[in-house]
Design a protein around this motif. Structure first.
Motif, PDB file in Angstrom:
ATOM      1  N   ILE A 251      53.128 -25.739  20.245  1.00 23.52           N
ATOM      2  CA  ILE A 251      53.376 -24.958  21.359  1.00 23.52           C
ATOM      3  C   ILE A 251      53.154 -23.635  21.197  1.00 23.52           C
ATOM      4  CG2 ILE A 251      55.021 -24.365  22.957  1.00 23.52           C
ATOM      5  CD1 ILE A 251      56.515 -26.936  22.756  1.00 23.52           C
ATOM      6  N   ASP A 252      52.377 -22.997  22.008  1.00 22.56           N
ATOM      7  CA  ASP A 252      51.981 -21.788  21.875  1.00 22.56           C
ATOM      8  C   ASP A 252      53.190 -20.842  22.597  1.00 22.56           C
ATOM      9  OD1 ASP A 252      51.084 -19.283  22.230  1.00 22.56           O
ATOM     10  OD2 ASP A 252      49.245 -19.631  23.621  1.00 22.56           O
ATOM     11  N   TRP A 253      54.109 -20.510  21.541  1.00 24.28           N
ATOM     12  CA  TRP A 253      55.255 -19.828  21.970  1.00 24.28           C
ATOM     13  C   TRP A 253      55.231 -18.591  22.477  1.00 24.28           C
ATOM     14  CZ3 TRP A 253      58.938 -23.209  21.618  1.00 24.28           C
ATOM     15  CH2 TRP A 253      58.762 -24.515  20.692  1.00 24.28           C
ATOM     16  N   GLN A 254      54.018 -17.804  22.114  1.00 26.62           N
ATOM     17  CA  GLN A 254      53.898 -16.505  22.656  1.00 26.62           C
ATOM     18  C   GLN A 254      53.577 -16.372  24.097  1.00 26.62           C
ATOM     19  OE1 GLN A 254      54.853 -14.122  20.486  1.00 26.62           O
ATOM     20  NE2 GLN A 254      55.178 -15.792  19.011  1.00 26.62           N
ATOM     21  N   SER A 255      53.002 -17.524  24.652  1.00 33.19           N
ATOM     22  CA  SER A 255      52.668 -17.521  25.850  1.00 33.19           C
ATOM     23  C   SER A 255      53.870 -17.873  26.935  1.00 33.19           C
ATOM     24  CB  SER A 255      51.590 -18.479  26.074  1.00 33.19           C
ATOM     25  OG  SER A 255      51.801 -19.761  26.166  1.00 33.19           O
ATOM     26  N   LEU A 256      54.981 -18.258  26.687  1.00 30.75           N
ATOM     27  CA  LEU A 256      55.889 -19.055  27.326  1.00 30.75           C
ATOM     28  C   LEU A 256      56.624 -17.737  28.261  1.00 30.75           C
ATOM     29  CD1 LEU A 256      58.060 -21.455  24.957  1.00 30.75           C
ATOM     30  CD2 LEU A 256      55.843 -21.692  26.595  1.00 30.75           C
ATOM     31  N   GLY A 257      56.360 -16.656  28.020  1.00 34.15           N
ATOM     32  CA  GLY A 257      56.754 -15.763  28.926  1.00 34.15           C
ATOM     33  C   GLY A 257      56.140 -15.507  30.462  1.00 34.15           C
ATOM     34  N   GLU A 258      54.996 -16.369  30.495  1.00 39.72           N
ATOM     35  CA  GLU A 258      54.259 -16.496  31.947  1.00 39.72           C
ATOM     36  C   GLU A 258      54.729 -17.710  32.302  1.00 39.72           C
ATOM     37  OE1 GLU A 258      50.049 -16.172  31.228  1.00 39.72           O
ATOM     38  OE2 GLU A 258      50.156 -15.422  29.214  1.00 39.72           O
ATOM     39  N   PRO A 259      55.160 -17.754  33.765  1.00 40.06           N
ATOM     40  CA  PRO A 259      55.855 -18.779  34.447  1.00 40.06           C
ATOM     41  C   PRO A 259      54.851 -20.123  34.346  1.00 40.06           C
ATOM     42  CG  PRO A 259      56.465 -16.998  35.538  1.00 40.06           C
ATOM     43  CD  PRO A 259      55.455 -16.386  34.522  1.00 40.06           C
ATOM     44  N   TYR A 260      53.484 -19.916  34.746  1.00 41.29           N
ATOM     45  CA  TYR A 260      52.646 -20.957  34.769  1.00 41.29           C
ATOM     46  C   TYR A 260      52.635 -21.635  33.113  1.00 41.29           C
ATOM     47  CZ  TYR A 260      48.422 -23.466  34.921  1.00 41.29           C
ATOM     48  OH  TYR A 260      47.416 -24.691  34.909  1.00 41.29           O
ATOM     49  N   LYS A 261      52.497 -20.801  32.322  1.00 39.85           N
ATOM     50  CA  LYS A 261      52.327 -21.435  30.989  1.00 39.85           C
ATOM     51  C   LYS A 261      53.715 -22.127  30.552  1.00 39.85           C
ATOM     52  CE  LYS A 261      48.062 -20.119  29.642  1.00 39.85           C
ATOM     53  NZ  LYS A 261      48.150 -18.803  28.928  1.00 39.85           N
ATOM     54  N   PHE A 262      54.785 -21.581  30.932  1.00 40.22           N
ATOM     55  CA  PHE A 262      56.040 -22.332  30.660  1.00 40.22           C
ATOM     56  C   PHE A 262      56.134 -23.657  31.255  1.00 40.22           C
ATOM     57  CE2 PHE A 262      60.522 -23.403  31.082  1.00 40.22           C
ATOM     58  CZ  PHE A 262      61.086 -22.849  29.767  1.00 40.22           C
TER      59      PHE A 262
ATOM     60  N   MET B 175      62.715 -23.217  23.136  1.00 40.05           N
ATOM     61  CA  MET B 175      61.905 -22.522  24.523  1.00 40.05           C
ATOM     62  C   MET B 175      62.790 -21.501  25.211  1.00 40.05           C
ATOM     63  SD  MET B 175      59.606 -25.641  25.996  1.00 40.05           S
ATOM     64  CE  MET B 175      58.988 -24.825  27.199  1.00 40.05           C
ATOM     65  N   SER B 176      64.126 -21.994  25.202  1.00 37.91           N
ATOM     66  CA  SER B 176      65.006 -20.982  25.972  1.00 37.91           C
ATOM     67  C   SER B 176      65.117 -19.697  25.031  1.00 37.91           C
ATOM     68  CB  SER B 176      66.340 -21.565  25.884  1.00 37.91           C
ATOM     69  OG  SER B 176      67.275 -20.835  26.607  1.00 37.91           O
ATOM     70  N   ARG B 177      65.107 -19.798  23.956  1.00 33.08           N
ATOM     71  CA  ARG B 177      65.122 -18.675  23.123  1.00 33.08           C
ATOM     72  C   ARG B 177      63.971 -17.764  22.780  1.00 33.08           C
ATOM     73  NH1 ARG B 177      65.827 -20.729  17.988  1.00 33.08           N
ATOM     74  NH2 ARG B 177      63.985 -20.017  17.217  1.00 33.08           N
ATOM     75  N   MET B 178      62.843 -18.284  22.930  1.00 36.13           N
ATOM     76  CA  MET B 178      61.713 -17.533  23.113  1.00 36.13           C
ATOM     77  C   MET B 178      61.593 -16.959  24.326  1.00 36.13           C
ATOM     78  SD  MET B 178      60.649 -17.880  19.956  1.00 36.13           S
ATOM     79  CE  MET B 178      58.945 -17.291  20.116  1.00 36.13           C
TER      80      MET B 178
ATOM     81  N   ASN C 239      66.034 -15.224  31.957  1.00 41.66           N
ATOM     82  CA  ASN C 239      67.045 -15.914  32.663  1.00 41.66           C
ATOM     83  C   ASN C 239      66.753 -17.393  33.093  1.00 41.66           C
ATOM     84  OD1 ASN C 239      68.785 -13.607  32.856  1.00 41.66           O
ATOM     85  ND2 ASN C 239      67.615 -12.791  34.517  1.00 41.66           N
ATOM     86  N   LYS C 240      66.089 -18.325  32.002  1.00 42.51           N
ATOM     87  CA  LYS C 240      65.976 -19.484  32.266  1.00 42.51           C
ATOM     88  C   LYS C 240      67.258 -20.442  31.997  1.00 42.51           C
ATOM     89  CE  LYS C 240      61.136 -19.160  31.443  1.00 42.51           C
ATOM     90  NZ  LYS C 240      60.774 -19.010  33.147  1.00 42.51           N
TER      91      LYS C 240
END
Length: 511
Positions: free
Chosen positions: A260-271, A304-307, A312-313
């Motif tokens: 999983i591309d953990w670094q991109s999870l900050g983008e809503p679409y990617k998440f 995913m929540s931690r990353m 506020n997910k």
């Protein structure tokens, strides 16, 4: 293999970045609560269970990922904890466990973590506590040994890789040291020929969360790490070539399985995309106990929540509250390629609005992206109070959105999903069929129970996105049945649409 691991730890920039992105997780970790301590020689290991106090530096240990293949003949029980701390007879273990112990010692490690041997299997409390720490256990491991080729614990994984009956040609070959060996020309495996371990739900998160996976497959041994997950050409392997065009054409490389591309999870679409793809793949794997449906993916959700800390997910029974517009539009795969017929679980696993309430393969419908619903609130009761990632024992979701009432009828309908058996929606006020497509979560009464409609029963369409709605029916049991709904499917509005005046803003409660 020792060389591969050493190079990964000391020279791979990608692997070092992944380690640092976890916020120093390994440096501040206490490690698993219990580990198997291995001493003596690889031919006759001495094994004992060691309780981890959590103080001091984190021990280097290997974790095992394997198929149980049914109940285990040897597993930790409460009455065995004391005796196992003094020692366990090596000969008692099934072949896969013995192979893992041999490999752990051969790699120069003294500690091994195995779920059946390090979690007290007859203690619901210990299982719940350790499952809640599964993400840490695999993330903190020096390496995960993946017995990918073994279908069950008694099989082992350190035997000859040559499979009789497969189409290949063996050519004699003399090694540099004079030994006679062979080069084998091989046509390739069948398309979609996954390893046995790739079919097991629990092992998906073990593969994704482990920083390094030493995978013992049917035809090769491979080291998966952050570098090789980003670029298959960097994969270290022996035996059959692991990154050839043949493997790629046959779908043998599975990026989702291992990364999983953990670094991109900050983008809503990617998440959203990452979670939807994860659930879709996860539900195509086998699960021994359907009660584990949410537990076997909870470690990934936890990470995913931690990353995405700060975004506020909120995790609610397999969905994410901040992305309900996309998350609620799941549907079972009713197509001819589905390996399992969708049905509702008899024992409570998740609320009806969660994909985890259905067995079988789950896909997501990609809607307009324009959300019209308001998330009012959600109450999720879990087995471990305060831990939203533990097993769900009850939940209710309250939404406010545009709703419309209709009747369920048979004998017409069509298009997307077509309701499975000619079901369609009838608008009594307009005196005509509701224009649109209907997909029910279950297609027959035997597998649906409370979630199957009767002819002419009233349902509510609750709009989620501009053209997509949940199909809800009143709950038949419970004190609040009159005002509480269960989900039975999803609906997509047709090209003619419906009279806008037929929709009214209301609040609905779904359980």
């Amino acid at each position: 293999m020792k060389k591969w691991l050493r190079e990964c730890i000391t020279t791979h920039v990608e692997c070092q970045q992944l380690q640092s992105s976890d916020g120093g997780l390994r440096a501040s970790a206490s490690g698993p609560r219990r580990l198997l301590h291995l001493s003596g020689s690889t031919d006759a290991p001495q094994v004992r269970l060691e309780q981890n106090s959590g103080s001091g530096a984190l021990l280097d240990y290997a974790a095992l990922s394997y198929c149980w293949g049914g109940d285990q003949a040897v597993k930790l029980k409460d009455k065995l904890v004391d005796s196992w701390t003094r020692g366990i007879r090596y000969e008692e273990f099934p072949k896969t466990i013995r192979d893992a112990m041999w490999m752990t010692m051969a790699l120069g490690l003294e500690y091994l973590w195995v779920d059946a041997l390090c979690i007290i299997q007859d203690s619901e409390q210990d299982k719940a506590e350790q499952i809640s720490r599964m993400a840490e256990i695999y993330e903190q491991a020096y390496v995960t040994i993946s017995a990918a080729r073994a279908t069950a614990a008694p099989e082992g994984f350190l035997h000859s890789r040559y499979m009789p009956g497969e189409r290949g040609f063996r050519m004699p070959f003399t090694c540099e040291d004079g030994r006679t060996s062979a080069v084998v020309l091989w046509q390739g495996r069948e398309p979609d020929a996954w390893e046995p371990l790739d079919k097991r739900s629990w092992c998906l998160q073990e593969s994704i969360l482990s920083p390094r996976v030493l995978e013992f497959g049917t035809h090769n041994v491979r080291l998966r790490c952050a570098r090789s997950r980003a670029d298959e050409a960097q994969l270290q392997c022996d035996g059959w070539v692991g990154h050839s065009k043949t493997f790629a054409q046959l779908g043998m490389t599975q990026p989702l399985v291992s990364s999983i591309d953990w670094q991109s999870l900050g983008e809503p679409y990617k998440f959203v995309q990452a979670w939807q793809m994860l659930v879709s793949h996860y539900t195509r794997r086998g699960l021994g106990w359907y009660q584990d449906k949410l537990l076997a993916i909870s470690a990934i959700a936890r990470k995913m929540s931690r990353m995405t800390t700060g975004n506020n997910k909120r995790y609610i029974a397999g969905l994410w509250a901040e992305h309900l517009g996309e998350m609620l539009l799941w549907h079972p795969n009713h197509g001819p390629d589905a390996k399992e017929r969708a049905r509702r679980h008899e024992t409570y696993v998740a609320p009806s609005w969660s994909w985890a309430s259905c067995s079988g393969e789950i896909d997501f419908w990609y809607g307009s992206g324009m959300h019209l619903l308001e998330f009012v609130g959600c109450e999720v009761r879990t087995a471990i109070p305060g831990d939203e990632f533990s097993a769900v024992v009850g939940a209710r979701l309250e939404l406010k959105t545009l709703v419309m009432r209709a009747r369920m009828r048979k004998g017409g309908g069509g298009g997307w999903g077509d309701g499975g058996d000619g079901w369609f929606l009838w608008d009594e006020e307009a005196g005509e069929e509701v224009n649109g497509s209907l997909m029910l979560d279950v297609e027959d009464e035997e597998s649906g129970g409370e979630f199957v409609c009767e002819r002419d029963e009233e349902v509510v369409l609750a709009l989620v996105q501009t053209q997509d709605a949940l199909v809800l029916k009143k709950r038949k049991k419970g004190e609040e049945a009159a005002s509480v709904y269960v989900r039975i499917g999803i609906y997509r509005e047709g090209p003619r649409g419906t009279d806008p005046d037929r929709w009214a803003m209301e609040g609905v409660v779904i359980v």
